[in-house]
Design an enzyme around this catalytic site. Structure first.
Site, short mmCIF file in Angstrom:
data_model
loop_
_atom_site.label_atom_id
_atom_site.label_comp_id
_atom_site.label_asym_id
_atom_site.label_seq_id
_atom_site.Cartn_x
_atom_site.Cartn_y
_atom_site.Cartn_z
NE ARG A 242 5.19 -18.21 18.73
CZ ARG A 242 5.74 -17.00 18.64
NH1 ARG A 242 5.01 -15.92 18.85
NH2 ARG A 242 7.01 -16.86 18.33
CD GLU A 271 -0.04 -16.27 14.04
OE1 GLU A 271 1.01 -15.85 13.52
OE2 GLU A 271 -0.28 -16.19 15.25
CG HIS A 289 2.44 -12.84 14.88
ND1 HIS A 289 2.61 -14.19 15.01
CD2 HIS A 289 3.36 -12.28 15.70
CE1 HIS A 289 3.58 -14.44 15.87
NE2 HIS A 289 4.05 -13.28 16.31
#
Ligand code: 8YV
Length: 322
Positions: A242, A271, A289
């Site tokens: 993360r 994000e 991601h």
């Protein structure tokens, strides 16, 4: 027959969809439940006002999770099915306090995430996307050979977070003839890899610092100025965990000033509107991601959402409670 149909329809549990599953599993959910699309609602507040009382299940993913505010507006909630392995955005304490089980998606994504972790490692150390740019932008033609890179063979990968994904990354690193060391909350039994008691000590000892730990408050800013200093000017950091695990402004400073050699990142703070300072840096590899982002794995993750909800409403044990 119409009456019977209406009756069985009426008993379908109401589910709030905060983040949808893959299409095939959405169809399964649609036939078993009454779905309320928080994700699609123009006025989410009005939707929750209207249906909040009758919601018995939430379908979500790590990107949105389930906030404490929303949780508080679902007084009859029985289960949260999170379609990702990370659940740091779900208000776990709030769920615990109300005895609401939360499920996630371990195991099914391990190999894909570990593959991306290794690919990012290979890319930042050997300069693959940099080489790509070198060719595409005509630099090969105009300037000749790209500067040499660094070998992975014999280097040490230090893994923070030695769970399922961390171990799968270790396996891949060994296939590249790297040494592996790790840091986690505790030293694990029966593991041949060296354990380091702090992130600093691990960073000091390794060439590639790999982040594979959960997000959330416990690991926020774990990779601090001190840790990056310990990693040093020849060290790389790779993050498939993360964004919150790294102190991002400090990372950007270290990259700009070349106080570490490079970073390969699949995850970021904020994000998808990431800090655009990253865009101009040469010593980074950036991915949107995508660790678990294959059709096969996302299907399997979605299926766990369906199967956990089905188990819950059938009064059976959950498949993957957190
Ligand atoms: C998801 C992830 O894509 O499982 C996780 O924890 O990070 C990814 O697999 C992400 O959570 C999307 O919301």
């Amino acid at each position: 027959p119409n009456i019977r149909k209406e009756k069985s329809m009426a008993t379908k549990p109401d589910i709030l969809v905060v983040v949808p599953t893959r299409p095939k599993q959405m169809e399964m959910l649609e036939s078993a439940y009454v779905l309320h699309r928080h994700d699609k609602a123009d006025d989410r507040d009005a939707l929750v006002k209207e249906v909040g009382e009758k919601i018995r299940g939430v379908v979500t993913m790590g990107s949105k999770g389930l906030s404490g505010d929303l949780l508080a507006r679902l007084p009859n909630l029985e289960i949260v099915a999170c379609g990702s392995v990370g659940y740091d955005t779900v208000d776990i304490d709030g769920c615990k306090a109300r005895d609401i089980p939360v499920t996630n998606t371990p195991d099914v994504l391990t190999n894909d995430v570990a593959d991306v972790a290794m690919a990012l490692t290979f890319d930042i150390v050997r300069g693959l996307t940099r080489g790509e740019r070198w060719v595409r932008e005509g630099l090969w033609r105009d300037k000749g050979m790209m500067p040499l890179t660094t070998t992975l063979t014999g280097k040490t990968m230090g893994i923070i977070g030695y769970g399922r994904i961390g171990k799968a990354i270790a396996q891949r690193a060994e296939a590249f003839e790297m040494n592996v060391a790790y840091h986690g909350r505790t030293k694990q039994d029966g593991v041949s890899h060296a354990y380091f008691g702090s992130p600093e000590a691990l960073a000091q000892a390794c060439d590639v610092l790999m982040l594979a730990c959960p997000g959330g408050d416990e690991t926020k800013g774990l990779v601090s100025r001190e840790v990056l200093q310990a990693l040093g000017p020849d060290g790389y950091v790779v993050n498939i965990a993360r964004g919150s695990v790294i102190d991002e402004p400090v990372l950007l400073e270290f990259l700009k000033e070349k106080k570490i050699k490079g970073a390969a990142l699949d995850v970021f703070e904020n994000e998808p509107k990431i800090d655009e300072t990253f865009f101009a840096l040469e010593n980074v590899v950036l991915q949107p991601h995508v660790g678990s982002g294959t059709e096969e794995t996302r299907d399997a993750m979605s299926q766990l959402v369906v199967d956990n909800l089905a188990a819950h409403f059938a009064g059976k044990p959950l498949l993957t409670p957190v």
